[in-house]
Write a protein that holds these residues in place. Sequence first.
Motif, mmCIF file in Angstrom:
data_model
loop_
_atom_site.group_PDB
_atom_site.id
_atom_site.type_symbol
_atom_site.label_atom_id
_atom_site.label_comp_id
_atom_site.label_asym_id
_atom_site.label_seq_id
_atom_site.Cartn_x
_atom_site.Cartn_y
_atom_site.Cartn_z
ATOM 1 N N ASN A 1 0.931 -1.310 -0.075
ATOM 2 C CA ASN A 1 -0.181 0.025 -0.138
ATOM 3 C C ASN A 1 0.773 1.239 0.070
ATOM 4 O O ASN A 1 1.471 1.448 1.007
ATOM 5 C CB ASN A 1 -0.935 -0.020 1.032
ATOM 6 C CG ASN A 1 -1.857 -1.079 1.136
ATOM 7 O OD1 ASN A 1 -2.824 -0.952 0.158
ATOM 8 N ND2 ASN A 1 -1.784 -2.291 2.002
ATOM 9 N N ILE A 2 0.800 2.053 -1.174
ATOM 10 C CA ILE A 2 1.668 3.191 -1.066
ATOM 11 C C ILE A 2 1.109 4.477 -1.010
ATOM 12 O O ILE A 2 -0.059 4.813 -1.501
ATOM 13 C CB ILE A 2 2.307 3.008 -2.700
ATOM 14 C CG1 ILE A 2 2.869 1.686 -3.010
ATOM 15 C CG2 ILE A 2 3.320 4.017 -2.966
ATOM 16 C CD1 ILE A 2 3.835 1.531 -2.114
ATOM 17 N N TYR A 3 1.638 5.196 -0.188
ATOM 18 C CA TYR A 3 1.322 6.371 0.199
ATOM 19 C C TYR A 3 1.617 7.633 -1.153
ATOM 20 O O TYR A 3 2.861 7.404 -1.564
ATOM 21 C CB TYR A 3 1.622 7.032 1.243
ATOM 22 C CG TYR A 3 1.032 6.594 2.609
ATOM 23 C CD1 TYR A 3 -0.327 6.902 3.241
ATOM 24 C CD2 TYR A 3 1.338 5.158 3.255
ATOM 25 C CE1 TYR A 3 -0.855 6.213 4.100
ATOM 26 C CE2 TYR A 3 0.909 4.729 4.151
ATOM 27 C CZ TYR A 3 -0.538 5.188 4.682
ATOM 28 O OH TYR A 3 -1.146 4.490 5.716
ATOM 29 N N ALA A 4 0.905 8.340 -1.583
ATOM 30 C CA ALA A 4 1.175 9.081 -3.069
ATOM 31 C C ALA A 4 2.163 10.049 -2.781
ATOM 32 O O ALA A 4 2.919 10.443 -3.725
ATOM 33 C CB ALA A 4 0.000 9.628 -3.390
ATOM 34 N N SER B 1 3.688 0.405 11.225
ATOM 35 C CA SER B 1 5.145 0.878 11.150
ATOM 36 C C SER B 1 5.041 1.694 10.031
ATOM 37 O O SER B 1 5.589 2.543 9.978
ATOM 38 C CB SER B 1 5.867 -0.367 10.910
ATOM 39 O OG SER B 1 5.575 -1.330 9.920
ATOM 40 N N ASN B 2 4.380 1.251 8.720
ATOM 41 C CA ASN B 2 4.673 1.995 7.631
ATOM 42 C C ASN B 2 3.637 3.247 7.553
ATOM 43 O O ASN B 2 4.126 4.283 7.317
ATOM 44 C CB ASN B 2 4.105 1.210 6.429
ATOM 45 C CG ASN B 2 5.096 0.246 5.786
ATOM 46 O OD1 ASN B 2 5.843 -0.153 6.494
ATOM 47 N ND2 ASN B 2 5.123 0.158 4.417
ATOM 48 N N CYS B 3 2.750 3.334 8.311
ATOM 49 C CA CYS B 3 1.730 4.457 8.419
ATOM 50 C C CYS B 3 2.446 5.518 9.236
ATOM 51 O O CYS B 3 2.506 6.503 8.709
ATOM 52 C CB CYS B 3 0.350 3.922 9.335
ATOM 53 S SG CYS B 3 -0.498 5.332 9.719
ATOM 54 N N SER C 1 -2.257 0.834 -7.028
ATOM 55 C CA SER C 1 -2.864 2.183 -6.734
ATOM 56 C C SER C 1 -1.964 2.906 -5.581
ATOM 57 O O SER C 1 -1.048 2.148 -4.979
ATOM 58 C CB SER C 1 -4.407 1.946 -6.417
ATOM 59 O OG SER C 1 -4.319 0.946 -5.313
ATOM 60 N N TYR C 2 -2.237 4.073 -5.589
ATOM 61 C CA TYR C 2 -1.781 4.823 -4.269
ATOM 62 C C TYR C 2 -2.760 5.358 -3.313
ATOM 63 O O TYR C 2 -3.960 5.684 -3.887
ATOM 64 C CB TYR C 2 -0.862 6.136 -4.868
ATOM 65 C CG TYR C 2 0.454 5.530 -5.649
ATOM 66 C CD1 TYR C 2 0.811 4.333 -5.656
ATOM 67 C CD2 TYR C 2 1.181 6.578 -6.694
ATOM 68 C CE1 TYR C 2 2.080 4.005 -6.306
ATOM 69 C CE2 TYR C 2 2.202 6.170 -7.228
ATOM 70 C CZ TYR C 2 2.690 4.873 -7.142
ATOM 71 O OH TYR C 2 3.877 4.434 -7.792
ATOM 72 N N VAL C 3 -2.390 5.636 -2.270
ATOM 73 C CA VAL C 3 -3.359 6.218 -1.299
ATOM 74 C C VAL C 3 -3.019 7.628 -0.799
ATOM 75 O O VAL C 3 -2.113 8.172 -0.511
ATOM 76 C CB VAL C 3 -3.251 5.198 0.113
ATOM 77 C CG1 VAL C 3 -4.303 5.712 1.135
ATOM 78 C CG2 VAL C 3 -3.629 3.772 -0.429
ATOM 79 N N ARG C 4 -4.315 8.184 -0.483
ATOM 80 C CA ARG C 4 -4.368 9.619 -0.012
ATOM 81 C C ARG C 4 -5.304 9.469 1.289
ATOM 82 O O ARG C 4 -6.114 8.596 1.380
ATOM 83 C CB ARG C 4 -4.842 10.580 -0.860
ATOM 84 C CG ARG C 4 -3.807 10.610 -2.034
ATOM 85 C CD ARG C 4 -3.999 12.041 -2.826
ATOM 86 N NE ARG C 4 -3.744 13.251 -2.179
ATOM 87 C CZ ARG C 4 -3.806 14.400 -2.748
ATOM 88 N NH1 ARG C 4 -4.339 14.450 -4.047
ATOM 89 N NH2 ARG C 4 -3.456 15.443 -2.015
ATOM 90 N N THR C 5 -5.155 10.323 2.163
ATOM 91 C CA THR C 5 -5.905 10.835 3.331
ATOM 92 C C THR C 5 -6.389 11.888 3.492
ATOM 93 O O THR C 5 -5.651 12.722 3.174
ATOM 94 C CB THR C 5 -4.911 9.916 4.614
ATOM 95 O OG1 THR C 5 -4.171 11.172 4.855
ATOM 96 C CG2 THR C 5 -4.612 8.507 4.386
#
Length: 583
Positions: free
Chosen positions: A63-66, A525-527, A105-109
Amino acid sequence: MAARGSYVFVVFAMVVSITVEGTIDEELSRFLGEKEELLRTLEQDVLVGYQRKCGTQCNFDRNIYACSSPVLEEESVCSQDYGVSISTDAGCTTCSNRKLSMSRSYVRTPSREATCTDALNMDICLSQGLDNSFRENWMSMDKEESGVKWQFFASQSGMYRMFPGVAQERCHDYDPRLRAWYVSATTGPKDVVIVIDSSDSMDFRPSTSPLTLMGLTKEAVTSVLWTLTHLDYVAVVSFATLAQQLTIQNKNTLIRATRDNIQALTQEVRRVEPNGHTNFEAAFRTAFDILRRSEVVSRTAGCNKMVLFMTDGEPTRGEREPEQLTQIISSLNQREDGSKFASIFTYSVGELADTTITKKIACNEGGVWSEVEMVGTASLAEQLSQYFDYYGTLREGQGQVIWTEPYMDAFGAGEVITGAKAVYNTTTVPQTLLGVVGIDVAISATEKITTDKQDLLDTLRSRSSSCADIRESSECELEQLRQKVYEQGTIRYENNSAKWCDPSLAQECTLPVAEQCDNQYQQYSNCRNHSTEKVDYVAASCCSRYDEPCPSFTTRISSSLQLLSISVAALLSFLYVNMILPS
């Protein structure tokens, strides 16, 4: 004879015109129908992921943060098909290419505060299987003919998963729940009257804000207006000693919430200045007059209606006694068959605002009241979002696909239309909203079928016109909605005694809690660490030299085939020579 010949020609021309129009309509319907099938496929994939729930193992490395992963640079491909780089750094401003990931896909919050919450991380885990569907859809479609640009899923917690993956300078400031496609997909077509207090007291400026209450309210109202689509109808009422509708085009009814009309209406909102006393009665009479006049002239979505009422005080003109005032409003809000005309949401703006009457109005009409103590543009805008959360929560059945009118894509893919569909888990009782799936389609693809903008808009509206069925809510469900807190992109529940319409239900109505799973799939941890990882945004978003275009997908495929044919020819020549010539 000449006259008869002219008549025959006119009739022939009309027949040809009708035939052509019919063919265009059929082609446009087929085109949109194909996209709607893609959305239904994505909907089913979301349901599969969420129904596994605690059986899902989450690998956050996938899961990749953009904005913060080195994988952006390692796996990206070069494209001219999704707009140019949006970086403003030196050199990249002339970049005519875009780096994209076609493998994930990439993730945004919505905010940094929301990024590491349990609910958002659960959504990241349970939706990660969508990457397979995103890739399959992309591989199976004709890129030029389909026009499909972005595919995405936005969860109720505010997580936004977007394909193709694309680098973003920031990825903690995008709240998809405040986008028009999300609101429209969860609420369906609707009539909205926004009522704002413009009395003298709205000129007060809180110590924590650079803006007055009036300024903050204007910003929040503007935000809500832009959550509406051409499927909706809207009006804005300003009230002080008297009440008046903010009109455009000299219309004293609801108007269709097209982008042009919303732009004009926001200009009128900006012109409102505080002056005078506070007359609640005049405000509600004007709001319901608008709703009823609009029904008479069929200027209405014909679906659910709502009134959003914002004030910082209590009435000083008109009816001021709470019992009498609520009776007047109840009478205004009653149809001949005894049903409610509209849902009413009230907001007490500012720490000094009186709450007794505004709360009583909402409770009496089966609506939701909010006390907006943390005064700020984002906070008030988030609180106003309660109206579509209310409809999204109480909706029955699966939602239909809705289509927006054309607009410029925020991520750089040019002018697009968005198809979106709300996803509900119907295995729970009552059903629960999981989020919204969507696709963006380039308007250039529809122009190959028709260049008539009105014809396109009419078709989009006709495919999106079904009303959302709102079921009768239980008292506990309403009380739970009233206990929701929206703050800095997060949603949580609190047991606030001031928000209970019926305090006796506080013990009986339990508030929702996050489900706990034994397999510890929420690994943070990644978050927690991803925000410290830095990737040069110019390198992550631009391709090759900034002044040289990169090949499109079609060009790259042709080049690859050409290279393959050369290799095959060389191999055949080698075999031929070695088979004929003696060793």
